[in-house]
Design a protein around this motif. Sequence first.
Motif, PDB file in Angstrom:
ATOM      1  N   LEU A 302      40.014  14.715  74.314  1.00  0.00           N
ATOM      2  CA  LEU A 302      39.716  15.562  73.139  1.00  0.00           C
ATOM      3  C   LEU A 302      41.024  15.976  72.455  1.00  0.00           C
ATOM      4  CD1 LEU A 302      36.989  17.964  74.611  1.00  0.00           C
ATOM      5  CD2 LEU A 302      36.684  15.731  73.540  1.00  0.00           C
ATOM      6  N   ALA A 303      41.992  16.425  73.256  1.00  0.00           N
ATOM      7  CA  ALA A 303      43.282  16.838  72.693  1.00  0.00           C
ATOM      8  C   ALA A 303      43.950  15.672  71.968  1.00  0.00           C
ATOM      9  CB  ALA A 303      44.183  17.364  73.809  1.00  0.00           C
ATOM     10  N   THR A 304      43.872  14.485  72.559  1.00  0.00           N
ATOM     11  CA  THR A 304      44.491  13.301  71.942  1.00  0.00           C
ATOM     12  C   THR A 304      43.843  12.985  70.596  1.00  0.00           C
ATOM     13  OG1 THR A 304      44.976  12.425  74.149  1.00  0.00           O
ATOM     14  CG2 THR A 304      45.043  10.860  72.308  1.00  0.00           C
ATOM     15  N   LEU A 305      42.521  13.114  70.529  1.00  0.00           N
ATOM     16  CA  LEU A 305      41.827  12.832  69.261  1.00  0.00           C
ATOM     17  C   LEU A 305      42.282  13.800  68.167  1.00  0.00           C
ATOM     18  CD1 LEU A 305      38.223  12.240  70.654  1.00  0.00           C
ATOM     19  CD2 LEU A 305      39.773  10.483  69.745  1.00  0.00           C
ATOM     20  N   HIS A 306      42.401  15.079  68.516  1.00  0.00           N
ATOM     21  CA  HIS A 306      42.872  16.055  67.529  1.00  0.00           C
ATOM     22  C   HIS A 306      44.298  15.723  67.084  1.00  0.00           C
ATOM     23  CE1 HIS A 306      39.604  19.045  67.451  1.00  0.00           C
ATOM     24  NE2 HIS A 306      39.425  18.746  68.723  1.00  0.00           N
ATOM     25  N   LEU A 307      45.168  15.409  68.049  1.00  0.00           N
ATOM     26  CA  LEU A 307      46.561  15.071  67.699  1.00  0.00           C
ATOM     27  C   LEU A 307      46.597  13.837  66.795  1.00  0.00           C
ATOM     28  CD1 LEU A 307      47.985  15.759  71.241  1.00  0.00           C
ATOM     29  CD2 LEU A 307      48.947  16.775  69.157  1.00  0.00           C
ATOM     30  N   LEU A 308      45.828  12.822  67.143  1.00  0.00           N
ATOM     31  CA  LEU A 308      45.798  11.596  66.332  1.00  0.00           C
ATOM     32  C   LEU A 308      45.288  11.869  64.926  1.00  0.00           C
ATOM     33  CD1 LEU A 308      44.435   9.050  68.961  1.00  0.00           C
ATOM     34  CD2 LEU A 308      46.529   8.764  67.633  1.00  0.00           C
ATOM     35  N   SER A 309      44.359  12.809  64.807  1.00  0.00           N
ATOM     36  CA  SER A 309      43.774  13.070  63.491  1.00  0.00           C
ATOM     37  C   SER A 309      44.795  13.654  62.518  1.00  0.00           C
ATOM     38  CB  SER A 309      42.572  14.020  63.620  1.00  0.00           C
ATOM     39  OG  SER A 309      42.991  15.360  63.815  1.00  0.00           O
ATOM     40  N   THR A 310      45.878  14.221  63.045  1.00  0.00           N
ATOM     41  CA  THR A 310      46.871  14.875  62.175  1.00  0.00           C
ATOM     42  C   THR A 310      48.035  13.971  61.812  1.00  0.00           C
ATOM     43  OG1 THR A 310      48.247  15.710  63.999  1.00  0.00           O
ATOM     44  CG2 THR A 310      46.375  17.071  63.346  1.00  0.00           C
ATOM     45  N   MET A 311      48.122  12.805  62.406  1.00  0.00           N
ATOM     46  CA  MET A 311      49.328  11.970  62.222  1.00  0.00           C
ATOM     47  C   MET A 311      49.333  11.261  60.875  1.00  0.00           C
ATOM     48  SD  MET A 311      49.913  10.204  65.881  1.00  0.00           S
ATOM     49  CE  MET A 311      49.664  11.135  67.384  1.00  0.00           C
ATOM     50  N   PRO A 312      50.530  10.967  60.374  1.00  0.00           N
ATOM     51  CA  PRO A 312      50.614  10.261  59.092  1.00  0.00           C
ATOM     52  C   PRO A 312      50.033   8.853  59.158  1.00  0.00           C
ATOM     53  CG  PRO A 312      52.831  10.783  59.949  1.00  0.00           C
ATOM     54  CD  PRO A 312      51.840  11.379  60.888  1.00  0.00           C
ATOM     55  N   ASP A 313      50.333   8.113  60.243  1.00  0.00           N
ATOM     56  CA  ASP A 313      49.779   6.761  60.393  1.00  0.00           C
ATOM     57  C   ASP A 313      48.397   6.835  61.011  1.00  0.00           C
ATOM     58  OD1 ASP A 313      52.105   5.560  59.526  1.00  0.00           O
ATOM     59  OD2 ASP A 313      52.945   5.465  61.550  1.00  0.00           O
ATOM     60  N   GLU A 314      47.559   5.860  60.690  1.00  0.00           N
ATOM     61  CA  GLU A 314      46.299   5.739  61.410  1.00  0.00           C
ATOM     62  C   GLU A 314      46.591   5.042  62.736  1.00  0.00           C
ATOM     63  OE1 GLU A 314      41.991   4.733  59.956  1.00  0.00           O
ATOM     64  OE2 GLU A 314      42.975   2.880  60.551  1.00  0.00           O
ATOM     65  N   CYS A 315      46.623   5.815  63.816  1.00  0.00           N
ATOM     66  CA  CYS A 315      46.959   5.268  65.131  1.00  0.00           C
ATOM     67  C   CYS A 315      45.685   5.101  65.949  1.00  0.00           C
ATOM     68  CB  CYS A 315      47.934   6.196  65.846  1.00  0.00           C
ATOM     69  SG  CYS A 315      49.432   6.450  64.886  1.00  0.00           S
ATOM     70  N   LEU A 316      45.791   4.349  67.025  1.00  0.00           N
ATOM     71  CA  LEU A 316      44.607   4.002  67.807  1.00  0.00           C
ATOM     72  C   LEU A 316      44.426   4.941  68.988  1.00  0.00           C
ATOM     73  CD1 LEU A 316      45.213   0.146  68.033  1.00  0.00           C
ATOM     74  CD2 LEU A 316      43.741   1.353  66.402  1.00  0.00           C
ATOM     75  N   ALA A 317      43.172   5.241  69.291  1.00  0.00           N
ATOM     76  CA  ALA A 317      42.839   5.941  70.530  1.00  0.00           C
ATOM     77  C   ALA A 317      42.568   4.893  71.603  1.00  0.00           C
ATOM     78  CB  ALA A 317      41.614   6.820  70.330  1.00  0.00           C
ATOM     79  N   GLU A 318      42.813   5.284  72.847  1.00  0.00           N
ATOM     80  CA  GLU A 318      42.524   4.391  73.971  1.00  0.00           C
ATOM     81  C   GLU A 318      41.140   4.721  74.512  1.00  0.00           C
ATOM     82  OE1 GLU A 318      45.488   4.394  77.044  1.00  0.00           O
ATOM     83  OE2 GLU A 318      44.571   2.668  78.053  1.00  0.00           O
ATOM     84  N   SER A 319      40.304   3.704  74.643  1.00  0.00           N
ATOM     85  CA  SER A 319      38.976   3.904  75.206  1.00  0.00           C
ATOM     86  C   SER A 319      38.890   3.056  76.458  1.00  0.00           C
ATOM     87  CB  SER A 319      37.920   3.490  74.181  1.00  0.00           C
ATOM     88  OG  SER A 319      36.650   3.863  74.610  1.00  0.00           O
ATOM     89  N   PHE A 320      39.062   3.720  77.609  1.00  0.00           N
ATOM     90  CA  PHE A 320      39.060   2.993  78.881  1.00  0.00           C
ATOM     91  C   PHE A 320      37.659   2.452  79.069  1.00  0.00           C
ATOM     92  CE2 PHE A 320      40.472   3.286  83.556  1.00  0.00           C
ATOM     93  CZ  PHE A 320      41.240   2.150  83.432  1.00  0.00           C
ATOM     94  N   PHE A 321      37.542   1.149  79.057  1.00  0.00           N
ATOM     95  CA  PHE A 321      36.264   0.481  78.862  1.00  0.00           C
ATOM     96  C   PHE A 321      35.574   0.292  80.200  1.00  0.00           C
ATOM     97  CE2 PHE A 321      33.340  -1.569  76.331  1.00  0.00           C
ATOM     98  CZ  PHE A 321      32.933  -2.751  76.895  1.00  0.00           C
ATOM     99  N   TYR A 322      34.421   0.868  80.356  1.00  0.00           N
ATOM    100  CA  TYR A 322      33.834   0.974  81.682  1.00  0.00           C
ATOM    101  C   TYR A 322      32.362   1.338  81.559  1.00  0.00           C
ATOM    102  CZ  TYR A 322      33.489   5.923  80.958  1.00  0.00           C
ATOM    103  OH  TYR A 322      33.141   7.143  80.473  1.00  0.00           O
ATOM    104  N   LYS A 323      31.718   1.346  82.659  1.00  0.00           N
ATOM    105  CA  LYS A 323      30.353   1.868  82.699  1.00  0.00           C
ATOM    106  C   LYS A 323      30.323   3.012  83.704  1.00  0.00           C
ATOM    107  CE  LYS A 323      28.500  -1.297  80.023  1.00  0.00           C
ATOM    108  NZ  LYS A 323      28.099  -0.944  78.661  1.00  0.00           N
ATOM    109  N   THR A 324      30.374   4.220  83.236  1.00  0.00           N
ATOM    110  CA  THR A 324      30.242   5.360  84.146  1.00  0.00           C
ATOM    111  C   THR A 324      28.776   5.496  84.538  1.00  0.00           C
ATOM    112  OG1 THR A 324      32.103   6.559  83.260  1.00  0.00           O
ATOM    113  CG2 THR A 324      30.425   7.860  84.351  1.00  0.00           C
ATOM    114  N   ILE A 325      28.550   5.673  85.826  1.00  0.00           N
ATOM    115  CA  ILE A 325      27.184   5.820  86.302  1.00  0.00           C
ATOM    116  C   ILE A 325      26.826   7.302  86.319  1.00  0.00           C
ATOM    117  CG2 ILE A 325      25.618   5.263  88.201  1.00  0.00           C
ATOM    118  CD1 ILE A 325      27.924   3.446  89.240  1.00  0.00           C
TER     119      ILE A 325
END
Length: 365
Positions: A302-325
């Motif tokens: 959540l904190a990373t998403l907020h930080l990314l939303s404020t940056m000048p460049d459109e940067c990528l979020a990491e989505s650890f790709f998985y199936k949580t049970i």
Amino acid sequence: MKIAKVESFLVQLPYTTGGAGKWGNLDWTTLDYVMIRIETESGLVGWGDGFGYGSARATKAAVDYMIGPTLIGRDASNIAGINHDLQQENHIWGRYGVTMFAISGVDIALWDIAGKAAGLPLSSLLGGARRTEIPAYASLFKYNNPDEVTENCQRAIGDGFNYIKLHEIAEPEVRAARLAIGDGVPLMVDTNCPWTPYQAREKALSFKPYELHWLEEPIFPPEDFNSLARLGLEVDIPLAAGENACTAFEFQNMMEAGAVTYVQPSVTKVGGITEFRKIITLAELHGTTVMPHAPYFAPGLLATLHLLSTMPDECLAESFFYKTIDATLYGDAISAKDGSIKVPTGPGLGLEPDLDVIKDFGAKD
Ligand SMILES: [Mg+2]
């Protein structure tokens, strides 16, 4: 706004990797998180997390015995002061590792409280969001198996991801990924520091035909910034690193060395939001792009998403790709949809963790 209580909870979310491979010494049947809950005398509650996985129990001990008790009675709104004091008081235990993971989690929880006290989302406290959703890349498990790489790349593309990152170190797996996703999809390869500078050059050149968007952490030790800088020039592939760097000071050294194209601070490791925002400023001054390390499912994401939303460049979020049970802390609110994750809009971090999940999947020993 005095701090009345600091608690931590080790949460183990059941998980499947999507393959048969093994990665390091962990058995990867659960994702282990250290949730940190801070409550003020007036009843405001903030949540953070310190880096977990293999270090989760040690990080929890650092919160419980080294960091948490010293916070009682301090003003929760003095976030920068608390962060500075914790770093100074604890520097003799190491400027990286579990001490800083614990400080990072506390810092995130204090920012959550600050947002709730102001009735504003974290992004507003950081200067304001420039975007409402963040494009995300599928960050795949380490399979060591071309067939499993192919299968999981296809799964990620089918689920709407437009960027793929592997955790692989061999050419057949990288080739399999490129064949599976086609030429138009950016492909990144995260190697987690396996090679000497000479070996890294050989390997990087073997990946050259697959046109990597970036090659991540090719050299051990990760703080060998001069060798990274040389490698980037020699192989002409964009490099990324930073999840194992700590505080803005080390990032300054990295940027001054011209080590990488993409710097990757990790908010639950680097010293929290307070250090991360300094690194955003440093990156702007050095013309470097921030691509956070964030294989998380807890407050750190959540904190990373907020930080990314404020940056000048459109940067990528990491989505650890998985199936949580069975369970996630925030339902599907932080899952990528059509290749993007929405920035939460509620006060503070914007979402509250599911207390039943924390209870039901809390560590029993
Ligand atoms: Mg990495």
